[in-house]
Every structure is written in structure tokens, then in C-alpha cells.
Scaffold this motif. Structure first.
Motif, mmCIF file in Angstrom:
data_model
loop_
_atom_site.group_PDB
_atom_site.id
_atom_site.type_symbol
_atom_site.label_atom_id
_atom_site.label_comp_id
_atom_site.label_asym_id
_atom_site.label_seq_id
_atom_site.Cartn_x
_atom_site.Cartn_y
_atom_site.Cartn_z
ATOM 1 N N UNK A 32 0.803 -1.223 0.000
ATOM 2 C CA UNK A 32 0.000 0.000 0.000
ATOM 3 C C UNK A 32 0.836 1.274 0.000
ATOM 4 N N UNK A 33 2.154 1.144 -0.026
ATOM 5 C CA UNK A 33 2.985 2.355 -0.063
ATOM 6 C C UNK A 33 2.775 3.090 -1.374
ATOM 7 N N UNK A 34 3.203 4.333 -1.380
ATOM 8 C CA UNK A 34 3.008 5.119 -2.599
ATOM 9 C C UNK A 34 4.117 4.921 -3.607
ATOM 10 N N UNK B 120 5.104 12.190 -1.756
ATOM 11 C CA UNK B 120 3.663 12.368 -1.555
ATOM 12 C C UNK B 120 2.884 11.973 -2.790
ATOM 13 N N UNK C 255 0.089 12.883 -9.717
ATOM 14 C CA UNK C 255 -1.348 13.162 -9.826
ATOM 15 C C UNK C 255 -1.641 14.382 -10.671
ATOM 16 N N UNK D 267 -4.404 5.754 3.063
ATOM 17 C CA UNK D 267 -3.723 6.925 2.525
ATOM 18 C C UNK D 267 -2.359 6.618 1.913
ATOM 19 N N UNK D 268 -1.775 5.471 2.235
ATOM 20 C CA UNK D 268 -0.455 5.167 1.698
ATOM 21 C C UNK D 268 0.675 5.543 2.632
ATOM 22 N N UNK E 153 -0.350 11.708 6.424
ATOM 23 C CA UNK E 153 -1.206 10.981 5.477
ATOM 24 C C UNK E 153 -1.241 11.626 4.103
ATOM 25 N N UNK E 154 -1.134 12.959 4.026
ATOM 26 C CA UNK E 154 -1.255 13.669 2.744
ATOM 27 C C UNK E 154 -2.487 13.207 1.995
ATOM 28 N N UNK E 155 -3.585 13.046 2.706
ATOM 29 C CA UNK E 155 -4.780 12.435 2.124
ATOM 30 C C UNK E 155 -5.737 13.486 1.586
ATOM 31 N N UNK F 72 -7.468 13.092 -1.954
ATOM 32 C CA UNK F 72 -6.584 12.739 -3.065
ATOM 33 C C UNK F 72 -6.787 11.323 -3.572
ATOM 34 N N UNK F 73 -7.313 10.450 -2.732
ATOM 35 C CA UNK F 73 -7.498 9.061 -3.139
ATOM 36 C C UNK F 73 -8.909 8.632 -2.801
#
Lengths: 118, 552
Positions: free
Chosen positions: A36-38, A93, A98, B302-303, B308-310, B317-318
Motif C-alpha cells: 500500500x505504499x506510494x 507524496x 497526480x 492513505x499510503x 497521510x497527505x490524504x 486525493x485518493x
């Protein structure tokens, strides 16, 4: 009362013996990324059109636009700039990937940990 | 709805006050609006504007506007009426150079280093550039010998030989984060404690003025390591109000979901640490292993686990899929079982109760005059919760109770936090049930320019009310001013009040009962010489805000 408690303790001990340990196995913690990491941003150079949206949006200001060769736009050649990532500033991030309208930045997870030597 | 625009012509909520008549006006206002939310200073074209914001426990606010000349700005201190105001005034004195007449600590610094030159311009003025500020601080650190910590209690107050002034911190085994307390001791009893923060000050408010709205969102997220989502959420609420953007319903639900998960992780972290402070390490291990479930959920949504930068301006964002929501529901009920078992065993454990009952007792009026917020205030019976008084996000759609206690001490605060965690679990289960459909991700991220206007937003992070004030100027890509008032600042005033009369061994326990977050209220500046990369000239303060919690 005491007997009841000690029986409970024995059961708890047996249960704890067979259950999952609370600590993580070391191989879990040594991996750079989980499912689940970015991941980390990597440029796909032939998709990039040099619009600088990623550099404008980067919160850590880790993206600089460097000359990246030529590209045909319509029927003439233009010099374009490509983003270059400073991974020591990057906060991973994923915003650059995006905002990119061309999907020219990919967040990759199948890479080794980045070692930054300055 | 969490965020409100400040309309200067609306006389019911905004009063323009002359500086000389401020004390009488404040006296009149606090009879019906007892809670001082914060004091905001802004530098506007040759004058410094102060906004005093008050609340009446029902979400109705009153703002007093005071305009001062830039040169030699001075105004009467209101700390004699509201004790908690002194720490806000110190912050403004450090950052804007406003002098407060009748302030209890006329020469002490709160955030700036002791060696900051007297004649140097205050850092947050618009006329001071970042480079200029760096140069001033660099020179100070290169030339001056490290000055010792000046005992801020001032030796003249206590000439009696029996009283010892003990410097506690900034680096101390009992403290996880650097802050300094000057503690006046008589034998083993504490007579007085004075906080001095600023050891992890990072200048976030100044930095925010040099970055665009979207970049600042990631900056304010790093104010605090625990309530990071709430910081970004509050900022987003204020910016959305300023720009007139509204997110869709699913985005609101997802924001609330992450916020409540954050509350659970913060509270279980603190309850575990309580065990650590009193020497009950098993409790610490149990609670932190239970908390790991929540961190895994946050990472799945959130990753990231911590920052979280969510959230983003206009949505999230997600998107979160239904499969993930099912996992959330399953894991949260598992967590509830585990948490219930652990807290029932731990909170009924005799020695823990004996160690925390009746330690750091304070009363509601002390808490109110200190401006305390959050569980610290609710433990005395004041039902002040921003989620109820000024609902934002999806809170109007879910049912929950505001948890209050009946007396203020360490044990009551711990019980309040345990109950709040169960309330949060209930909220999350309701959110998953009622989750609307739709696409919460905005089609394009906001990268435009701002409008003229001011907005402020309040939310309820785990530690208590958080207040953001944002001012925009038309055509600017950056916010003109971002003011952050973190919950630990007023709570710290309360802790230094509640500590009086207890022994030195209780200091760590009473200090941490407020769940302090010293990185929340501080902000360190790291100087990197560009010619020699990665040679960090350490300021005498801590080099970076590495803390459990919040700091600016």
C-alpha cells in the motif's frame, strides 16, 4: 477465586504461545515498500511535454526542470525541459504523478531503496 | 460549518476597538464570551492588526480588532483578566515586536533564541525576507558563544534561601521533546513553574507565506506528527471557505473517517505513554501493539502511516474502495475488542489508579482562565467540543456523545480519553454504514490565485480545539498570512498552573497529562550552507523538530 484466576492465566499462556507474535518479523521491516505504499516518482521521458506542472506543485520543491532534448510539437521541433527529482528533498507524496496530465510520472515500488550520497 | 469568513462590517461578531479602550472591552466581552480562542497578529501596510477571538462555548464567536502602528506598537496586556493570554502575547511580542504593557514577563522570550539581537527586526514582519532572517540567525550562531539558559523565573522574585530554581529541560530523560521549565522548589514542593518553548521552532508561519496554497497544505501537515491530518484539514476548511470551494459528500465522509482513526491512534498512544510515565511498561506495550492495527488501516487508506497527505483543496486525493471500507469495519471491531480488554484490565489496576488519582488537580475556572481546550477542559465538566458546537465534515450526520469528567486530574483525563476512543469507534462504524457514493477526488488540483478575504477554521483534534486564520490577497498565489494556534499552547499554561504544590517526581506526569506536543507550538530552523551541502550548522536550539507531537 484464586483458582479460577490461575486457570484463566494458564489458558491465556497457551493461547499466547500459539498466537501471532506482536513484533514484526525482520523481513517485513526491511522491505522498502509494502503493497500500500506510494512508491517513488520516476519519469517516463518520452511522455513528458515539459509543462512544469509537477515542479510548480511540488510541496518540497524537489523538482528542477532540466533541458531534456527535442520533441515534435505539430510540425516543428521545440526544446523541452524534463523534471529531475532530488530524492533527498522528496517527501514521496505522489502529488507530481497526480497533477501530470500526460501520466509521465509513475510511482514505482519495485525499486531498491534509494541511497543518497552527496 | 467549521470554517467562517471574517466579515469586518458585521457588527454582531466583529468589534473594532481603539487600543486604549481594549481592557474595558475585553472585560465586557468575557462575561458572555469566556473562552479566548487566540490572538492573531497580521502585518498590513505600516500597521499591525491584532484580532482577539472569543467564544461562548456555543460556537458563536466575537472578534475584537485592534490596529497598531508598526513602529513602537504597544497595547495593554489582557493577561490580568485571562491568564492564558500571556503566552499568546509573548508569541506576538517575539514575532511582531508588539510590546504589551503590564505583561507579567516583560523581557522573557518564548520562541526566539535568547541570543536574537535586540535591534533586529521581528521575523514575521512582511518587510523581513527569509534570506535576511537566515543571515541574522546565522551570524548570531557563528559569532556568539553559546549562552546558558537564562533562568526565566527571575532571581529577584525569590530571595529566600530555601527556594531553589531548578532548570528542567530542554534535554531531560523525562521529556520526549525539548522544552525548558524553570521550576521554583521549596524543599520538594513546587512553588512555581514557567515554561519556555521554541527549541524546535521551524518558522512554518513564515514559510507558508512563500509557498502556494497547495504546497502550504503539505507544510502545515508537518506541524504535528500525531494530529497531522487535522492540521491539514483545518487549513483546507479555511482555504475552501476563502475561495468558495465545497467538496462533495463522500469527500467529507472520508475526511471524517481518517480524522477519527487519527483520534484513536493518538489517544491509544497517550494512554500507553501514561503507563510508561508511571513505570507500567506492559501497559505501554499492550496499547501500542493494539494501536498498530489503526496505523495499518491509515497506511491502507492513505499510503502513509503518519503524514497521510490524504486531503486536498476541494476533496481528497485518493478514493477509498468498498473492499477497503469492509476491511476498516472488520479491523475496527477487532480493535474494539482488544482495546476494551486492555483498558478494563489496566484502568482497574490498583497501583496505576493510586499513582494518578489526585495528581495535578485543577478546577474548571482555572482551566477556563488558562484557555485550556480539549479533553483537559472536558475533564472538568465543560462540554466544549468543536465537533458539536460548530459541526464540520460529516459530524452532523453521525451521533456521538461529548465525554466529560467531573474533576480535573490525571486519572480523569485518562478515563475521558478512553471513553472518547470508544465514541470514535462508534463514529467510524456509522460512517462506514452511511458512506455515500460519488467521486471524492477533484478533477483538477487547485493551483490558482486567491481572493481578497479572511477566513478562520476550527476543528477538534485529539488534543483540543485547533484554530487557523488565513488571509488572502487578490491575485496572490500564496496565502498572505497563515496563523496557527495549536491546542498545546493554552494547555501548557494550565499544566504550569496545575503543577504547583506537587513534588518534583510528579512533574513528568502532570506535564504529559495535557498530551503535550511541543513540536506543535514550536517551529527549529536548520541552516544549510548551500556551498557545502549537508553541513548543518546546528543552532543552539534543537536542530529539527523531532517530537511526538505538534509545533509550528
Amino acid at each position: 477465586m484464586v483458582a479460577k484466576k490461575s486457570v484463566k492465566t494458564v489458558f491465556e499462556a497457551i493461547e499466547s504461545f500459539f498466537s501471532r507474535p506482536e513484533t514484526f518479523p525482520s523481513e517485513d521491516t526491511e522491505r522498502a515498500f509494502t503493497e500500500v505504499s506510494r512508491g517513488i516518482p520516476v519519469l517516463i521521458a518520452d511522455k513528458c511535454i515539459g509543462c512544469s506542472l509537477c515542479a510548480l506543485s511540488c510541496p518540497a520543491q524537489a523538482i528542477t526542470m532540466i533541458p531534456g532534448g527535442k520533441r515534435m510539437l505539430g510540425n516543428r521541433q521545440v526544446e523541452i525541459k524534463n523534471p529531475s527529482f532530488d530524492y533527498s528533498k522528496c517527501i514521496y507524496c505522489g502529488l507530481c504523478a497526480q497533477v501530470c496530465r500526460q501520466n509521465a510520472i509513475e510511482m514505482r515500488k519495485n525499486v531498491d531503496p534509494i541511497i543518497i550520497i552527496k | 460549518m467549521g470554517a467562517v469568513s471574517l466579515k469586518r462590517n458585521d457588527s454582531s461578531s466583529v468589534l473594532t476597538v481603539f487600543p486604549e479602550s481594549l481592557p474595558e472591552t475585553v472585560r465586557a466581552v468575557i462575561s458572555s464570551y469566556p473562552h479566548l480562542v487566540g490572538i492573531t497578529a497580521t502585518h498590513v501596510a505600516n500597521s499591525i492588526e491584532l484580532i482577539y477571538s472569543f467564544d461562548n462555548w456555543k460556537g458563536e464567536m466575537k472578534h475584537l480588532l485592534v490596529s497598531l502602528p508598526e513602529k513602537g506598537a504597544a497595547v495593554e496586556s489582557i493577561s490580568s483578566q485571562i491568564r492564558g493570554a500571556y503566552i499568546y502575547e509573548m508569541e506576538i511580542r517575539d514575532m511582531f515586536g508588539v510590546s504589551f504593557i503590564g505583561h507579567p514577563l516583560p523581557n522573557a522570550k518564548l520562541l526566539l533564541p535568547e541570543s536574537y539581537p535586540q535591534g533586529a527586526p521581528p521575523p514575521l514582519l512582511k518587510t523581513v525576507s527569509l534570506e535576511q532572517l537566515m543571515q541574522i540567525l546565522n551570524e548570531v550562531q557563528m559569532q556568539e558563544p553559546p549562552s546558558s539558559v537564562i533562568p526565566i523565573t527571575g532571581s529577584s522574585r525569590y530571595s529566600v534561601e530555601s527556594i531553589v530554581i531548578l532548570p528542567f529541560g530542554p534535554y531531560h530523560p523525562a521529556l520526549k521533546e525539548p522544552e525548558h521549565f524553570a521550576i521554583a522548589l521549596e524543599g520538594e514542593k513546587i512553588v512555581e513553574a514557567r515554561p519556555r518553548i521554541g527549541y524546535v521552532h521551524r518558522g512554518i508561519e513564515k514559510l507558508a507565506e512563500t509557498r502556494s496554497f497547495l504546497q502550504t497544505l503539505f507544510l502545515v501537515e508537518r506541524v504535528c506528527g500525531i494530529c497531522s491530518f487535522h492540521h491539514s484539514w483545518t487549513y483546507t476548511l479555511a482555504v475552501e471557505n476563502l475561495l468558495g470551494i465545497s467538496p462533495n459528500k463522500k469527500a467529507e465522509f472520508l475526511r471524517t473517517l481518517v480524522a477519527e482513526l487519527e483520534r484513536i491512534h493518538s489517544h491509544s498512544l497517550w494512554i500507553g505513554l501514561l503507563g510508561y510515565w508511571v513505570g507500567f511498561d506492559s501497559m505501554f506495550m499492550w496499547l501500542w501493539s493494539a494501536r498498530e492495527r489503526i496505523m495499518k488501516l491509515l497506511e491502507m487508506i492513505a499510503g502513509n502511516r503518519v503524514n497521510k497527505s490524504f486531503i486536498t483543496i476541494g476533496g481528497v486525493r485518493y478514493d477509498v474502495s468498498d473492499e477497503k471500507l469492509k476491511v476498516v469495519k472488520r479491523e475496527i471491531s477487532e480493535f474494539e475488542k482488544e482495546f476494551r480488554r486492555i483498558t478494563e484490565e489496566v484502568m482497574s489496576y490498583g497501583p496505576l489508579e493510586e499513582r494518578t488519582r489526585g495528581i495535578g488537580i485543577y478546577h474548571a475556572d482555572t482551566a477556563i482562565s488558562s484557555g485550556a481546550v480539549g479533553p483537559v477542559l472536558r475533564a472538568t465538566g465543560v462540554p466544549y467540543d468543536i465537533r458539536k458546537v460548530e459541526p464540520y465534515g460529516a459530524y452532523p450526520e453521525v451521533s456521538f456523545d461529548v465525554v466529560t469528567g467531573n474533576r480535573g486530574d490525571v486519572l480523569t483525563i485518562a478515563e475521558v480519553r478512553v471513553k472518547e476512543t470508544f465514541e470514535s469507534i462508534g463514529i467510524i462504524q456509522q460512517l462506514v454504514e452511511k458512506m455515500p457514493s460519488g467521486n471524492p477526488v477533484p478533477s483538477a488540483f487547485f493551483m490558482g490565485t486567491s481572493k481578497d478575504g479572511e477566513a478562520f477554521a476550527r476543528t477538534e483534534p485529539p488534543r483540543g480545539e485547533l484554530y487557523y486564520y488565513i488571509r488572502g490577497k487578490v491575485g496572490m498565489r500564496n496565502p498572505y498570512r497563515v496563523k496557527i494556534r495549536t491546542p498545546t499552547l493554552p494547555n501548557l499554561v494550565l499544566a504550569s498552573e496545575a503543577i504547583k504544590g506537587y513534588t518534583l517526581s510528579d512533574v513528568p506526569l502532570i506535564l504529559t497529562m495535557i498530551d503535550p506536543c511541543f513540536s506543535c507550538e514550536d517551529r527549529a530552523i536548520v541552516y544549510i550552507n548551500r556551498k557545502e551541502p549537508f553541513i548543518v550548522k546546528l543552532p543552539r536550539a534543537a536542530p529539527q523538530g523531532i517530537g511526538l507531537g505538534c509545533s509550528l
